[in-house]
Design a protein around this motif. Structure first.
Motif, PDB file in Angstrom:
ATOM      1  N   LEU A 269       0.830  -1.201   0.000  1.00  0.00           N
ATOM      2  CA  LEU A 269       0.000   0.000   0.000  1.00  0.00           C
ATOM      3  C   LEU A 269       0.870   1.259   0.000  1.00  0.00           C
ATOM      4  N   PRO A 270       0.641   2.203  -0.904  1.00  0.00           N
ATOM      5  CA  PRO A 270       1.460   3.425  -0.954  1.00  0.00           C
ATOM      6  C   PRO A 270       1.117   4.362   0.200  1.00  0.00           C
ATOM      7  N   ILE A 271       2.153   4.824   0.934  1.00  0.00           N
ATOM      8  CA  ILE A 271       1.922   5.696   2.087  1.00  0.00           C
ATOM      9  C   ILE A 271       2.670   7.021   2.011  1.00  0.00           C
ATOM     10  N   ALA A 272       3.663   7.141   1.145  1.00  0.00           N
ATOM     11  CA  ALA A 272       4.390   8.402   0.978  1.00  0.00           C
ATOM     12  C   ALA A 272       5.064   8.408  -0.385  1.00  0.00           C
ATOM     13  N   ILE A 273       5.165   9.595  -0.980  1.00  0.00           N
ATOM     14  CA  ILE A 273       5.733   9.732  -2.327  1.00  0.00           C
ATOM     15  C   ILE A 273       6.670  10.925  -2.346  1.00  0.00           C
ATOM     16  N   THR A 274       7.837  10.749  -2.941  1.00  0.00           N
ATOM     17  CA  THR A 274       8.728  11.869  -3.216  1.00  0.00           C
ATOM     18  C   THR A 274       9.324  11.653  -4.603  1.00  0.00           C
ATOM     19  N   PHE A 275      10.030  12.646  -5.105  1.00  0.00           N
ATOM     20  CA  PHE A 275      10.574  12.584  -6.469  1.00  0.00           C
ATOM     21  C   PHE A 275      12.048  12.995  -6.455  1.00  0.00           C
ATOM     22  N   LEU A 276      12.837  12.311  -7.270  1.00  0.00           N
ATOM     23  CA  LEU A 276      14.238  12.682  -7.430  1.00  0.00           C
ATOM     24  C   LEU A 276      14.542  12.865  -8.908  1.00  0.00           C
TER      25      LEU A 276
END
Length: 397
Positions: free
Chosen positions: A386-393
């Motif tokens: 289950l997705p709980i946090a998202i960031t981008f690089l």
């Protein structure tokens, strides 16, 4: 320094750990950490923290944005479920929170190998430091917010050894209320105008947000705290918020510092709302006030000063994605598509301007990607947990 290779665990024990402290941890979006610039020679990668539905484990999945059909790979670094991710440049940082007390630095070119793995506990620390977020100044300087401690760390993310990682600290013990759980509960942070702004929940001994929440402000050059109201008789130097239980602070150009206040953890959600803080004058105003909304604002993302989205929480696994115009406030709130009554645990704006919504409904778990012009779903990225946090690089093509 620890450099390790991790693989997916095929048999994970069932450990259901829903304690009051974990509830206080909350969680949602990590955003893009404010350091990405869109360019022709740049490739963007989404870093997705995921957790098992029974809270027995967590791991990281990656997805390249410039694919026609975006898919996630992983998972990497099977660990506890209470995790989050931050990113800077080509590296992401896996933060293991309550009782994990560690950070792993990972270069996207070697996604299954930790460049380093450092503890967030200092000698003499009692209990979990519960690290929450890394706020970056540069490759060599960042601030580690420790929810379960009274001191934030000044760290060097490029340190080759653990002894060189912590290079200083910010003492926030003045913000301990009389009725306290033993820490001022630093929950989020952002840098704007060469100043670090740290939100402090200041929960009471029953893990409730009955104390006034604050934003502490530090000069990022000197690392000294700034007195935001020197003429006041108040002993604390920080900014008192109108809402309580702040979960996220973000700098929105043309609007100021936006603070998501969740308020009480259960209905009637007293103290929820969106505060706006002027980063120069430190004046606080309310974008959405507590009395204007009966539900809980769980997370918020701002596309511009006139377009934003919130996750509106009515109860367990009962959230709605809503769009509104910050210039008009609560009167402009409207549901997006049919995204209501769901279990949505992450919300983030990609560097390409699409909205990424973490859908934790177990029959269709993954990331819904929405066009912020039309609010239509343009892609869906299935995740293994289950997705709980998202960031981008960002990295070179």
């Amino acid at each position: 320094m620890k450099t390790e290779h991790y693989t997916r665990s095929l048999a994970l024990p069932f450990v259901l750990a829903l304690t009051a402290t974990l509830t206080a941890c909350g969680g949602s979006s990590s955003g893009n950490d404010g350091n990405l610039q869109v360019g022709e020679d740049t490739k963007y990668v989404a870093v997705i923290a995921t957790a098992a539905s029974d809270y027995s484990s967590g791991e990281v999945e990656l997805a390249e944005l410039d694919k026609e059909d975006i898919t996630a790979s992983g998972g990497y670094f099977s660990t506890i479920s209470d995790i989050t991710v931050n990113a800077y440049g080509e590296n992401y940082y896996l933060i293991e929170k309550f009782n994990g007390d560690s950070i792993k630095k990972v270069n996207v070119s070697e996604p299954a190998i930790a460049t380093w793995d450092y503890s967030t506990l200092a000698a003499g620390d009692e209990g979990s430091s519960n690290p929450y977020k890394l706020v970056f100044v540069s490759e060599e300087k960042a601030y580690l917010l420790r929810y379960g401690a009274s001191k934030a760390w000044i760290v060097n993310p490029s340190a080759a050894t653990e002894s060189e990682f912590r290079i200083g600290e910010l003492d926030l013990s003045a913000y301990l209320p009389e009725d306290t759980i033993g820490a001022p509960n630093m929950s989020s942070g952002v840098i704007a105008n060469d100043k670090l702004f740290i939100t402090l929940e200041r929960l009471d001994s029953n893990y409730q947000p009955t104390n006034t929440a604050y934003v502490a402000v530090f000069d990022t050059t000197t690392d000294l705290e700034i007195d935001t109201n020197p003429e006041s008789t108040e002993s604390l130097k920080g900014i008192p918020l109108q809402g309580s239980n702040p979960a996220r602070i973000e700098h929105v150009e043309g609007l100021g510092l936006t603070v998501v206040n969740r308020g009480a953890f259960s209905s009637p959600f007293t103290g929820t709302g969106l505060d706006i803080v002027n980063p120069e004058t430190y004046a606080v105003s309310s974008l959405i006030a507590d009395e204007d909304i009966a539900t809980q604002i769980n997370s918020a993302v701002f596309v511009s000063p006139t377009q934003a989205y919130i996750l509106n929480y009515s109860g367990w696994q009962n959230l709605a994605l809503q769009r509104f115009n910050p210039a008009e406030g609560v009167s402009s709130l409207e549901d997006v598509a049919d995204l209501t009554g769901g279990d949505f645990r992450a919300l983030s704006l990609s560097p390409e301007g699409t909205l990424w919504l973490g859908d934790a409904n177990t029959n269709a778990q993954g990331i819904r990607i929405l066009d912020t012009t039309t609010d239509e779903q343009v892609d869906f990225v299935e995740t293994q947990l289950l997705p709980i946090a998202i960031t981008f690089l960002e990295t070179e093509k």
